[in-house]
Design an enzyme around this catalytic site. Structure first.
Site, PDB file in Angstrom:
ATOM      1  N   GLU A 228      11.030  15.634  13.936  1.00 41.64           N
ATOM      2  CA  GLU A 228      11.256  15.606  12.493  1.00 41.64           C
ATOM      3  C   GLU A 228      10.294  16.604  11.850  1.00 41.64           C
ATOM      4  OE1 GLU A 228      10.104  11.956  10.573  1.00 41.64           O
ATOM      5  OE2 GLU A 228      11.986  11.918   9.468  1.00 41.64           O
TER       6      GLU A 228
ATOM      7  N   GLY B 103       7.905   4.808   7.154  1.00 39.72           N
ATOM      8  CA  GLY B 103       7.088   5.986   7.422  1.00 39.72           C
ATOM      9  C   GLY B 103       7.507   6.596   8.746  1.00 39.72           C
TER      10      GLY B 103
ATOM     11  N   LYS C 285       0.843  -1.199   0.000  1.00 34.84           N
ATOM     12  CA  LYS C 285       0.000   0.000   0.000  1.00 34.84           C
ATOM     13  C   LYS C 285       0.880   1.253   0.000  1.00 34.84           C
ATOM     14  CE  LYS C 285      -1.740   2.518   3.161  1.00 34.84           C
ATOM     15  NZ  LYS C 285      -1.598   3.818   2.459  1.00 34.84           N
TER      16      LYS C 285
ATOM     17  N   CYS D 107      14.115  11.044   5.006  1.00 37.26           N
ATOM     18  CA  CYS D 107      14.277  10.523   6.372  1.00 37.26           C
ATOM     19  C   CYS D 107      15.694  10.698   6.891  1.00 37.26           C
ATOM     20  CB  CYS D 107      13.900   9.051   6.403  1.00 37.26           C
ATOM     21  SG  CYS D 107      14.800   8.063   5.198  1.00 37.26           S
TER      22      CYS D 107
ATOM     23  N   GLY E  20       4.923   3.914  13.020  1.00 33.90           N
ATOM     24  CA  GLY E  20       5.715   2.697  13.255  1.00 33.90           C
ATOM     25  C   GLY E  20       5.392   2.079  14.612  1.00 33.90           C
TER      26      GLY E  20
ATOM     27  N   GLU F 107       5.914   7.618  14.648  1.00 30.30           N
ATOM     28  CA  GLU F 107       4.621   7.542  15.343  1.00 30.30           C
ATOM     29  C   GLU F 107       3.767   6.385  14.799  1.00 30.30           C
ATOM     30  OE1 GLU F 107       2.485  11.151  14.785  1.00 30.30           O
ATOM     31  OE2 GLU F 107       0.764  10.470  15.954  1.00 30.30           O
TER      32      GLU F 107
ATOM     33  N   GLU G 285      11.142   1.099   9.046  1.00 31.32           N
ATOM     34  CA  GLU G 285      12.104   2.145   8.653  1.00 31.32           C
ATOM     35  C   GLU G 285      11.422   3.459   8.958  1.00 31.32           C
ATOM     36  OE1 GLU G 285      15.124   1.883   7.574  1.00 31.32           O
ATOM     37  OE2 GLU G 285      15.237  -0.243   7.132  1.00 31.32           O
TER      38      GLU G 285
HETATM   39  P1  NAD Z   1       3.323   8.185   7.607  1.00 35.72           P
HETATM   40  O1  NAD Z   1       3.835   7.400   8.767  1.00 35.72           O
HETATM   41  O2  NAD Z   1       2.304   9.217   7.860  1.00 35.72           O
HETATM   42  O3  NAD Z   1       2.696   7.197   6.524  1.00 35.72           O
HETATM   43  C1  NAD Z   1       3.430   6.137   5.973  1.00 35.72           C
HETATM   44  C2  NAD Z   1       2.475   5.108   5.417  1.00 35.72           C
HETATM   45  O4  NAD Z   1       1.715   4.543   6.481  1.00 35.72           O
HETATM   46  C3  NAD Z   1       1.454   5.651   4.425  1.00 35.72           C
HETATM   47  O5  NAD Z   1       1.245   4.689   3.406  1.00 35.72           O
HETATM   48  C4  NAD Z   1       0.204   5.799   5.272  1.00 35.72           C
HETATM   49  O6  NAD Z   1      -0.975   5.710   4.512  1.00 35.72           O
HETATM   50  C5  NAD Z   1       0.331   4.609   6.202  1.00 35.72           C
HETATM   51  N1  NAD Z   1      -0.364   4.744   7.484  1.00 35.72           N
HETATM   52  C6  NAD Z   1      -0.821   5.869   8.083  1.00 35.72           C
HETATM   53  N2  NAD Z   1      -1.390   5.556   9.265  1.00 35.72           N
HETATM   54  C7  NAD Z   1      -1.267   4.216   9.423  1.00 35.72           C
HETATM   55  C8  NAD Z   1      -1.626   3.295  10.446  1.00 35.72           C
HETATM   56  N3  NAD Z   1      -2.229   3.708  11.560  1.00 35.72           N
HETATM   57  N4  NAD Z   1      -1.331   1.992  10.284  1.00 35.72           N
HETATM   58  C9  NAD Z   1      -0.693   1.573   9.179  1.00 35.72           C
HETATM   59  N5  NAD Z   1      -0.334   2.389   8.163  1.00 35.72           N
HETATM   60  C10 NAD Z   1      -0.616   3.695   8.288  1.00 35.72           C
HETATM   61  O7  NAD Z   1       4.621   8.762   6.892  1.00 35.72           O
HETATM   62  P2  NAD Z   1       4.688   9.738   5.651  1.00 35.72           P
HETATM   63  O8  NAD Z   1       4.254  11.086   6.119  1.00 35.72           O
HETATM   64  O9  NAD Z   1       4.038   9.125   4.464  1.00 35.72           O
HETATM   65  O10 NAD Z   1       6.261   9.754   5.334  1.00 35.72           O
HETATM   66  C11 NAD Z   1       7.172  10.514   6.024  1.00 35.72           C
HETATM   67  C12 NAD Z   1       7.834   9.687   7.113  1.00 35.72           C
HETATM   68  O11 NAD Z   1       8.476   8.549   6.541  1.00 35.72           O
HETATM   69  C13 NAD Z   1       8.948  10.451   7.803  1.00 35.72           C
HETATM   70  O12 NAD Z   1       8.854  10.238   9.190  1.00 35.72           O
HETATM   71  C14 NAD Z   1      10.225   9.813   7.261  1.00 35.72           C
HETATM   72  O13 NAD Z   1      11.340   9.931   8.095  1.00 35.72           O
HETATM   73  C15 NAD Z   1       9.786   8.414   7.069  1.00 35.72           C
HETATM   74  N6  NAD Z   1      10.671   7.718   6.117  1.00 35.72           N
HETATM   75  C16 NAD Z   1      11.591   6.828   6.600  1.00 35.72           C
HETATM   76  C17 NAD Z   1      12.466   6.177   5.721  1.00 35.72           C
HETATM   77  C18 NAD Z   1      13.496   5.211   6.226  1.00 35.72           C
HETATM   78  O14 NAD Z   1      14.046   4.471   5.411  1.00 35.72           O
HETATM   79  N7  NAD Z   1      13.796   5.169   7.514  1.00 35.72           N
HETATM   80  C19 NAD Z   1      12.378   6.420   4.355  1.00 35.72           C
HETATM   81  C20 NAD Z   1      11.426   7.321   3.895  1.00 35.72           C
HETATM   82  C21 NAD Z   1      10.564   7.960   4.793  1.00 35.72           C
END
Ligand code: NAD
Length: 502
Positions: free
Chosen positions: A389, A232, A179, A288, A237, A235, A254
């Site tokens: 962040e 993502g 997804k 990230c 995670g 929080e 991640e």
């Molecule tokens: P996000 O956590 O808001 O969303 C990430 C994904 O999770 C999306 O597909 C979203 O639809 C889904 N999601 C949202 N709520 C959920 C839930 N309760 N349960 C399961 N899935 C859910 O993150 P974002 O705003 O899309 O991306 C930015 C974040 O991603 C930043 O914190 C960044 O540091 C992180 N990131 C980390 C890496 C890494 O490799 N460590 C790489 C890229 C981005």
């Protein structure tokens, strides 16, 4: 306008509800594609298809060479379509064409790497030195795919993140439900078309779109899913880890970062000034591993900041498709608001705004979600702009007295994804790098990654690794076989100990 469908069990379908939404180009607010608005019910259908494909289909049982050929064919198509995909990704995410061009190149290369790796995953015995009992038994380990993998990815690198997830899962023989983030779903849906075109069997790859909370929870809690791989925010995670605990799924995460970028007092400013801009403002700071906390010695501080501010004020903002553009829009109105809220927080905390700090307007910029590159000095590590962040073009500069203090500041964070050191003295820089509690450290560099080396976070930046052998291992179960070849009952040690004595 392109009309995308969910991809479930080898078929392109509408969401069960029939609902759709539009993906918006953050450069001009125009809709670029129609996307299915899936629900938990669609997630359930996709998971059941992946389960069936894993339990009954050919994919996990196929020779590694065969899997490799199909994944390799897909990688070949990605290479052919690099320019088209870069453009699509720019329209969907606001990433500059220079950034999305690099992503499209890397995505093809990374998938080709995973295709090559697939040859190694054949369920063949791996001997462990010292495990055999000569003449008595033979023992070995086999790697098996984990099963059904639920994969959830963010909006900042939508194309590459999809490859980082699909590549290792498929190479090792798993089936997948992926997804993408709702803001940037297009490239994952394009990848569904690629998988279909090259003949990956039905149900092996399922791509679903819709609200993260509802679909993500369905994917994380579903009893037919064996593993959740998430990229993502920290929080979300945490939420995923808690929800996956109910069925004790394997989890890799991640998550976020707050990279400490330490400029030592012997750094070459010719590279360190531009390098620090590259570290923190690449893709409008929506990365990230960005170096979002810049640590400068008291001696260097004012001069270094002055040079950075001049360069930041001169950065060209505009159409992401224009090769001259250095900064595109942030991904959405919501993200722009969140970034500007952090600017207000920084000011309120007493940090000194040296440049930027506002929406960029004028001409074409009026239509888009542009934030001026922003630099704060006078930041202390207890301020929210140093701890949280921001995920936008906002850099916090901290002043340090000694090298020990710089290291202590760097490590004083819940995050541990990335760090960097700039110095003319590589030995000195390596000593500092060794003291940083982060999964990646760059010396006189930033953002460089190889699919051959593990990538991931210490502390609350994540659990597990992507890339390298470790990344592939995250998609495998290990089965140890002990086969007793002794011909007589007397040779079995347990017989005397338990059975014979009765
Ligand atoms: P996000 O956590 O808001 O969303 C990430 C994904 O999770 C999306 O597909 C979203 O639809 C889904 N999601 C949202 N709520 C959920 C839930 N309760 N349960 C399961 N899935 C859910 O993150 P974002 O705003 O899309 O991306 C930015 C974040 O991603 C930043 O914190 C960044 O540091 C992180 N990131 C980390 C890496 C890494 O490799 N460590 C790489 C890229 C981005």
């Amino acid at each position: 306008m392109e009309d995308y469908k969910l991809y479930i069990d080898g078929k392109f379908e509408n969401a069960e509800s029939g609902d759709t939404y539009k993906s918006i180009n953050p450069y001009n607010g125009e809709a670029i594609a129609t996307i299915p608005q899936g629900s938990a019910r669609d997630a359930d259908r996709a998971i059941r298809a992946a389960r069936k494909a894993f339990d009954e289909g050919p994919w996990p049982r196929m020779a590694g060479e065969e899997r490799s050929a199909l994944i390799g064919k897909a990688a070949g198509l990605l290479k052919e379509r690099m320019k088209d995909y870069a453009r699509l990704e720019s329209l969907d995410s606001g990433g500059t064409i220079n950034k999305t061009g690099a992503d499209a190149f890397l995505a093809a290369r990374q998938l080709a790497f995973f295709a090559e790796q697939a040859k190694r995953f054949n369920g063949e015995p791996e001997e462990i030195p010292g495990l055999q009992r000569e003449g008595r038994s033979f023992n070995y380990v086999i790697r098996e795919p984990m099963g059904v993998c639920a994969q959830i990815i963010p909006w900042n690198f939508p194309y590459m993140m999809a490859i980082w997830k699909l590549g290792p899962a498929l190479a090792t023989g798993n089936t997948v439900v992926l997804k993408p983030a709702s803001l940037t779903p297009v490239m994952a849906l394009e990848l569904a078309r690629v998988c279909d075109e090259v003949g990956i069997p039905p149900g092996v790859v399922n791509i679903i779109t819709g609200p993260g909370g509802e679909m993500g929870a369905a994917m994380t809690e579903h009893p037919l899913v064996d593993k959740v791989a998430f990229t993502g925010s920290t929080e979300v995670g945490r939420d995923i880890m808690a929800k996956a605990a109910g069925t004790l799924k394997k989890v890799t995460l991640e998550c976020g970062g707050k990279g400490a970028n330490i400029v030592l007092d012997d750094a070459d400013w010719d590279v360190a000034v531009d390098g620090s801009i590259w570290a923190s403002f690449y893709h409008q700071g929506q990365v990230c591993e960005s170096g979002t906390r810049l640590m400068l010695s008291a001696k260097d501080h004012d001069g270094f900041v002055e040079q950075m501010v001049d360069k930041l004020n001169a950065m060209k903002m505009g159409d992401p498709l224009d090769k001259e553009t250095q900064l595109g829009p942030v991904v959405s109105e919501g993200q722009m608001k969140s970034v500007l809220d952090y600017v207000a927080i920084g000011k309120g905390e007493g940090a000194k705004l040296m440049c930027g700090g506002a929406r960029a307007t004028g001409g074409d910029l009026d239509k888009g979600c542009f934030v001026r590159p922003t630099l704060f000095t006078g930041v202390t590590n207890d301020m929210r702009i140093a701890r949280e962040e921001i995920f936008g073009p906002v850099l916090a500069v901290l002043k340090y007295g000694s090298e020990d203090e710089a290291v202590a500041l760097a490590n004083d964070s819940i995050y541990g994804l990335s760090g960097g050191v700039w110095s003319r003295n590589i030995d000195r820089a390596r000593k500092v790098a060794g003291r940083l509690r982060t999964g990646t450290v760059w010396i006189n560099e930033w953002h460089m990654l190889s699919e051959r080396a593990p990538f991931g976070g210490y502390k609350q930046s994540g659990v597990g690794r992507e890339f390298g052998d470790e990344g592939l291992g995250e998609y495998c179960e290990l089965k140890t076989l002990y086969i007793d070849d002794a011909k007589t009952r007397e040779n079995k040690p347990w017989y005397d100990m338990v059975v014979a004595r009765g």
